[in-house]
Every structure is written in structure tokens, then in C-alpha cells.
Design a protein around this motif. Structure first.
Motif, PDB file in Angstrom:
ATOM      1  N   ALA A  59      -8.105  64.612  34.601  1.00 54.37           N
ATOM      2  CA  ALA A  59      -6.869  63.838  34.394  1.00 54.37           C
ATOM      3  C   ALA A  59      -6.884  63.188  33.021  1.00 54.37           C
ATOM      4  CB  ALA A  59      -6.723  62.783  35.480  1.00 54.37           C
ATOM      5  N   ALA A  60      -8.022  62.602  32.640  1.00 57.97           N
ATOM      6  CA  ALA A  60      -8.120  61.964  31.326  1.00 57.97           C
ATOM      7  C   ALA A  60      -7.979  62.989  30.208  1.00 57.97           C
ATOM      8  CB  ALA A  60      -9.455  61.231  31.214  1.00 57.97           C
ATOM      9  N   GLU A  61      -8.621  64.143  30.360  1.00 53.95           N
ATOM     10  CA  GLU A  61      -8.519  65.182  29.327  1.00 53.95           C
ATOM     11  C   GLU A  61      -7.098  65.709  29.213  1.00 53.95           C
ATOM     12  OE1 GLU A  61     -11.555  67.934  30.506  1.00 53.95           O
ATOM     13  OE2 GLU A  61     -13.134  66.787  29.495  1.00 53.95           O
ATOM     14  N   ALA A  65      -4.886  65.421  25.873  1.00 56.20           N
ATOM     15  CA  ALA A  65      -4.357  66.647  25.264  1.00 56.20           C
ATOM     16  C   ALA A  65      -2.859  66.534  24.990  1.00 56.20           C
ATOM     17  CB  ALA A  65      -4.640  67.837  26.173  1.00 56.20           C
ATOM     18  N   ASN A  66      -2.143  65.768  25.802  1.00 53.04           N
ATOM     19  CA  ASN A  66      -0.697  65.630  25.646  1.00 53.04           C
ATOM     20  C   ASN A  66      -0.295  64.263  25.096  1.00 53.04           C
ATOM     21  OD1 ASN A  66       0.119  68.230  26.743  1.00 53.04           O
ATOM     22  ND2 ASN A  66      -0.800  67.446  28.626  1.00 53.04           N
ATOM     23  N   MET A  67      -1.203  63.600  24.422  1.00 53.76           N
ATOM     24  CA  MET A  67      -0.944  62.250  23.935  1.00 53.76           C
ATOM     25  C   MET A  67       0.235  62.191  22.953  1.00 53.76           C
ATOM     26  SD  MET A  67      -3.563  59.490  22.354  1.00 53.76           S
ATOM     27  CE  MET A  67      -4.507  59.328  23.830  1.00 53.76           C
ATOM     28  N   GLY A  68       0.419  63.234  22.192  1.00 52.22           N
ATOM     29  CA  GLY A  68       1.531  63.252  21.241  1.00 52.22           C
ATOM     30  C   GLY A  68       2.873  63.006  21.908  1.00 52.22           C
ATOM     31  N   LEU A  69       3.046  63.508  23.120  1.00 49.39           N
ATOM     32  CA  LEU A  69       4.305  63.300  23.843  1.00 49.39           C
ATOM     33  C   LEU A  69       4.521  61.831  24.191  1.00 49.39           C
ATOM     34  CD1 LEU A  69       4.217  66.336  26.298  1.00 49.39           C
ATOM     35  CD2 LEU A  69       5.655  66.056  24.275  1.00 49.39           C
ATOM     36  N   LEU A  70       3.438  61.092  24.330  1.00 46.79           N
ATOM     37  CA  LEU A  70       3.561  59.688  24.703  1.00 46.79           C
ATOM     38  C   LEU A  70       4.096  58.825  23.559  1.00 46.79           C
ATOM     39  CD1 LEU A  70       0.221  59.372  26.696  1.00 46.79           C
ATOM     40  CD2 LEU A  70       2.511  59.801  27.595  1.00 46.79           C
ATOM     41  N   PHE A  71       4.082  59.364  22.341  1.00 50.48           N
ATOM     42  CA  PHE A  71       4.593  58.618  21.197  1.00 50.48           C
ATOM     43  C   PHE A  71       6.087  58.860  20.956  1.00 50.48           C
ATOM     44  CE2 PHE A  71       0.063  58.634  20.305  1.00 50.48           C
ATOM     45  CZ  PHE A  71      -0.137  57.303  19.994  1.00 50.48           C
ATOM     46  N   VAL A  72       6.675  59.785  21.680  1.00 50.30           N
ATOM     47  CA  VAL A  72       8.105  60.077  21.496  1.00 50.30           C
ATOM     48  C   VAL A  72       8.971  58.853  21.797  1.00 50.30           C
ATOM     49  CG1 VAL A  72      10.036  61.488  22.324  1.00 50.30           C
ATOM     50  CG2 VAL A  72       7.831  62.552  21.793  1.00 50.30           C
TER      51      VAL A  72
END
Length: 130
Positions: A59-61, A65-72
Motif C-alpha cells: 500500500a505504501a509503495e 508510486a502515484n504521489m504525483g497525482l496527489l499534488f494535482v
């Protein structure tokens, strides 16, 4: 993966409840992540196993891996408030620069303190004792 997401969301909910109950100025999810880190640290100390629990690792990985989407959403908020930023650019610039410099100084001091060799402490103690 489902149990890991429930743990993460549960920690976030607990953090939000603590924030609301005690009127804390820290966001609930940040409090929740501190609680999760504390729980994992206590677990590692109790069991002697400092590895990430098996359910949390994928879950953490996946989240990392999709952290960029969290900055949208943050980017959209900046664009939405462009008028305010245009009017108040100087205080914003000073706050960002000041907090960045302060963060660098605090990080450097903490690293200097934590990465100091242990034999240097012994030498200092012996030198002061004599």
C-alpha cells in the motif's frame, strides 16, 4: 492491501478526531501519520523487528508510486488563487524563502547532532572530566 488502507485511513481519522477534539493547529492527517509512525516504532521496539509490516508495504509503495497525482489539487488551488498571489506576492515570497532557510538550518542541526560518531561523545566526556 485492503487491511493496509483501512489502517492508513483509520490513522487519518483518529488524527482528525484528535485535531477536532483538542482544537489543534496541525492537520488531522499529519497527526494520524505521526500516530502511525509511533505505533510502528513501538511495534519494532517490542518485537525487535524493524521491518515494515507485510500488509503496509504494497500500500505504501503504491501511494509513493502515484504521489504525483496527489499534488494535482494543490496545483489547482494555486491556479484558482492566482489573483491573491498576484496581490500578495512579496509576503508569500518572504514566507516561502524564510521557511525554506529555517527548514534547512533545522535539518542540518538535527543531522549534525544525530550523525555525530559515538566515540566523539566519549572523548568530549573524558576531556571535560579531567
Amino acid at each position: 492491501m485492503t487491511s493496509a488502507m483501512l489502517i492508513l485511513v483509520g490513522c487519518q481519522l483518529l488524527g482528525e478526531l484528535l485535531r477536532a477534539t483538542f482544537q489543534l493547529p496541525i492537520p488531522g492527517p499529519v497527526i494520524g501519520m505521526f500516530l502511525l509512525a509511533l505505533a510502528l516504532g513501538l511495534r519494532a521496539r517490542r518485537t525487535g523487528n524493524d521491518r515494515t509490516p507485510a500488509p503496509l508495504k504494497p500500500a505504501a509503495e503504491g501511494l509513493i508510486a502515484n504521489m504525483g497525482l496527489l499534488f494535482v489539487p494543490a496545483g489547482v488551488g494555486i491556479i484558482a488563487e492566482a489573483g491573491v498571489i498576484r496581490k500578495e506576492w512579496l509576503p508569500i515570497l518572504v514566507a516561502v524563502a524564510g521557511s525554506t532557510i529555517l527548514s534547512l538550518i533545522v535539518t542540518a542541526l538535527v543531522m549534525h547532532w544525530t550523525l555525530r560518531p559515538t566515540h566523539a561523545h566519549d572523548t568530549d566526556r573524558q576531556g571535560r572530566a579531567s
